[in-house]
Design a protein around this motif. Structure first.
Motif, PDB file in Angstrom:
ATOM      1  N   ARG A   8       0.860  -1.059  -0.029  1.00 35.91           N
ATOM      2  CA  ARG A   8       0.071   0.010   0.031  1.00 35.91           C
ATOM      3  C   ARG A   8       0.981   1.202   0.004  1.00 35.91           C
ATOM      4  O   ARG A   8       1.695   1.336   0.781  1.00 35.91           O
ATOM      5  CB  ARG A   8      -0.963  -0.029   1.396  1.00 35.91           C
ATOM      6  CG  ARG A   8      -1.777   0.912   1.203  1.00 35.91           C
ATOM      7  CD  ARG A   8      -2.882   0.721   2.508  1.00 35.91           C
ATOM      8  NE  ARG A   8      -3.289   2.122   2.812  1.00 35.91           N
ATOM      9  CZ  ARG A   8      -3.253   2.453   4.062  1.00 35.91           C
ATOM     10  NH1 ARG A   8      -2.971   1.788   5.185  1.00 35.91           N
ATOM     11  NH2 ARG A   8      -3.873   3.498   4.242  1.00 35.91           N
ATOM     12  N   CYS A   9       0.513   2.096  -1.009  1.00 32.71           N
ATOM     13  CA  CYS A   9       1.207   3.311  -0.819  1.00 32.71           C
ATOM     14  C   CYS A   9       1.202   4.093   0.362  1.00 32.71           C
ATOM     15  O   CYS A   9      -0.103   4.607   0.640  1.00 32.71           O
ATOM     16  CB  CYS A   9       0.928   4.083  -2.158  1.00 32.71           C
ATOM     17  SG  CYS A   9       1.819   6.022  -2.382  1.00 32.71           S
ATOM     18  N   PRO A  10       2.205   4.547   1.211  1.00 31.93           N
ATOM     19  CA  PRO A  10       1.888   5.416   2.132  1.00 31.93           C
ATOM     20  C   PRO A  10       1.467   6.706   1.997  1.00 31.93           C
ATOM     21  O   PRO A  10       0.968   7.222   2.950  1.00 31.93           O
ATOM     22  CB  PRO A  10       3.510   5.477   2.537  1.00 31.93           C
ATOM     23  CG  PRO A  10       4.427   4.812   1.952  1.00 31.93           C
ATOM     24  CD  PRO A  10       3.478   4.411   0.790  1.00 31.93           C
ATOM     25  N   ALA A  11       1.541   7.121   0.792  1.00 28.45           N
ATOM     26  CA  ALA A  11       0.658   8.617   0.924  1.00 28.45           C
ATOM     27  C   ALA A  11      -0.546   8.485   0.216  1.00 28.45           C
ATOM     28  O   ALA A  11      -1.360   9.216   0.998  1.00 28.45           O
ATOM     29  CB  ALA A  11       1.700   9.220  -0.339  1.00 28.45           C
ATOM     30  N   CYS A  60       3.635   4.960  -4.885  1.00 26.20           N
ATOM     31  CA  CYS A  60       3.410   4.249  -6.389  1.00 26.20           C
ATOM     32  C   CYS A  60       3.902   5.029  -7.268  1.00 26.20           C
ATOM     33  O   CYS A  60       3.950   4.713  -8.446  1.00 26.20           O
ATOM     34  CB  CYS A  60       1.761   4.246  -6.444  1.00 26.20           C
ATOM     35  SG  CYS A  60       0.877   5.954  -6.112  1.00 26.20           S
ATOM     36  N   CYS A  61       4.289   6.247  -7.080  1.00 21.94           N
ATOM     37  CA  CYS A  61       4.688   7.525  -8.293  1.00 21.94           C
ATOM     38  C   CYS A  61       5.429   8.388  -7.681  1.00 21.94           C
ATOM     39  O   CYS A  61       5.442   8.614  -6.555  1.00 21.94           O
ATOM     40  CB  CYS A  61       3.510   7.879  -8.914  1.00 21.94           C
ATOM     41  SG  CYS A  61       2.387   9.026  -8.015  1.00 21.94           S
ATOM     42  N   GLU A  62       5.941   9.142  -8.550  1.00 16.78           N
ATOM     43  CA  GLU A  62       6.924  10.251  -8.278  1.00 16.78           C
ATOM     44  C   GLU A  62       6.333  11.323  -7.419  1.00 16.78           C
ATOM     45  O   GLU A  62       6.684  12.051  -6.390  1.00 16.78           O
ATOM     46  CB  GLU A  62       7.736  10.880  -9.366  1.00 16.78           C
ATOM     47  CG  GLU A  62       8.683  11.844  -9.079  1.00 16.78           C
ATOM     48  CD  GLU A  62       9.576  12.387 -10.202  1.00 16.78           C
ATOM     49  OE1 GLU A  62      10.301  13.165 -10.071  1.00 16.78           O
ATOM     50  OE2 GLU A  62       8.894  12.480 -11.364  1.00 16.78           O
ATOM     51  N   ARG A  63       4.860  11.563  -7.921  1.00 15.44           N
ATOM     52  CA  ARG A  63       4.045  12.649  -7.134  1.00 15.44           C
ATOM     53  C   ARG A  63       3.772  12.322  -5.635  1.00 15.44           C
ATOM     54  O   ARG A  63       3.996  13.175  -4.848  1.00 15.44           O
ATOM     55  CB  ARG A  63       2.897  12.765  -7.773  1.00 15.44           C
ATOM     56  CG  ARG A  63       1.952  13.806  -7.161  1.00 15.44           C
ATOM     57  CD  ARG A  63       0.447  13.779  -7.972  1.00 15.44           C
ATOM     58  NE  ARG A  63      -0.413  14.695  -7.318  1.00 15.44           N
ATOM     59  CZ  ARG A  63      -1.287  14.554  -6.284  1.00 15.44           C
ATOM     60  NH1 ARG A  63      -1.350  13.111  -6.022  1.00 15.44           N
ATOM     61  NH2 ARG A  63      -2.008  15.310  -5.935  1.00 15.44           N
ATOM     62  N   CYS A  64       3.657  10.966  -5.373  1.00 11.89           N
ATOM     63  CA  CYS A  64       3.302  10.484  -3.788  1.00 11.89           C
ATOM     64  C   CYS A  64       4.601  10.745  -3.055  1.00 11.89           C
ATOM     65  O   CYS A  64       4.599  11.021  -1.990  1.00 11.89           O
ATOM     66  CB  CYS A  64       2.821   9.139  -3.878  1.00 11.89           C
ATOM     67  SG  CYS A  64       0.929   9.221  -4.203  1.00 11.89           S
ATOM     68  N   ASP A  91       5.231  13.286   0.266  1.00 10.04           N
ATOM     69  CA  ASP A  91       5.700  12.635   1.352  1.00 10.04           C
ATOM     70  C   ASP A  91       7.152  13.520   1.803  1.00 10.04           C
ATOM     71  O   ASP A  91       7.313  14.000   2.853  1.00 10.04           O
ATOM     72  CB  ASP A  91       6.104  11.299   1.324  1.00 10.04           C
ATOM     73  CG  ASP A  91       6.417  10.821   2.693  1.00 10.04           C
ATOM     74  OD1 ASP A  91       5.473  10.792   3.583  1.00 10.04           O
ATOM     75  OD2 ASP A  91       7.510  10.537   2.956  1.00 10.04           O
ATOM     76  N   PHE A  92       7.942  13.780   1.022  1.00  9.86           N
ATOM     77  CA  PHE A  92       9.155  14.447   1.062  1.00  9.86           C
ATOM     78  C   PHE A  92       8.982  16.026   1.417  1.00  9.86           C
ATOM     79  O   PHE A  92       9.372  16.300   2.464  1.00  9.86           O
ATOM     80  CB  PHE A  92      10.218  14.484  -0.181  1.00  9.86           C
ATOM     81  CG  PHE A  92      11.313  15.169   0.177  1.00  9.86           C
ATOM     82  CD1 PHE A  92      12.403  14.754   0.900  1.00  9.86           C
ATOM     83  CD2 PHE A  92      11.600  16.460  -0.561  1.00  9.86           C
ATOM     84  CE1 PHE A  92      13.653  15.339   1.191  1.00  9.86           C
ATOM     85  CE2 PHE A  92      12.701  17.136  -0.207  1.00  9.86           C
ATOM     86  CZ  PHE A  92      13.749  16.748   0.530  1.00  9.86           C
ATOM     87  N   GLY A  93       8.123  16.589   0.770  1.00 12.00           N
ATOM     88  CA  GLY A  93       7.521  17.886   1.029  1.00 12.00           C
ATOM     89  C   GLY A  93       6.855  18.100   2.738  1.00 12.00           C
ATOM     90  O   GLY A  93       7.307  18.990   3.483  1.00 12.00           O
ATOM     91  N   ALA A  94       6.275  17.180   3.074  1.00 14.11           N
ATOM     92  CA  ALA A  94       5.596  16.809   4.478  1.00 14.11           C
ATOM     93  C   ALA A  94       6.632  16.884   5.461  1.00 14.11           C
ATOM     94  O   ALA A  94       6.600  17.578   6.527  1.00 14.11           O
ATOM     95  CB  ALA A  94       4.662  15.926   4.520  1.00 14.11           C
TER      96      ALA A  94
END
Length: 70
Positions: free
Chosen positions: A11-14, A31-35, A39-42
């Motif tokens: 399951r994608c954590p984002a 699942c993807c670069e966007r997710c 998460d990195f931004g958070a």
């Protein structure tokens, strides 16, 4: 000769969607670069924090007991 194993699905954590956890997914466990970037931004904006029990103003390491709360 080894049989290639099927990549594990997680399951994608984002976003909570399905994500392949294997070498074919460069963003794993996301699942993807966007997710991954979300998460990195958070983390970068300190949305996620780890508590510091010895923070200034706490009585964690001065040996004194905290006064009772009323």
């Amino acid at each position: 000769m080894t049989t290639p194993t099927k990549p594990r699905r997680v399951r994608c954590p984002a976003c909570g969607g399905s994500s392949e956890y294997g070498e074919a997914n460069p963003w794993r466990p996301f699942c993807c670069e966007r997710c991954k970037n979300h998460d990195f931004g958070a983390w970068a904006s300190e949305h996620y924090r780890v508590a510091d029990p010895a923070a200034p103003g706490s009585h964690a390491d001065d040996g004194a007991e905290a006064p009772p709360q009323h």
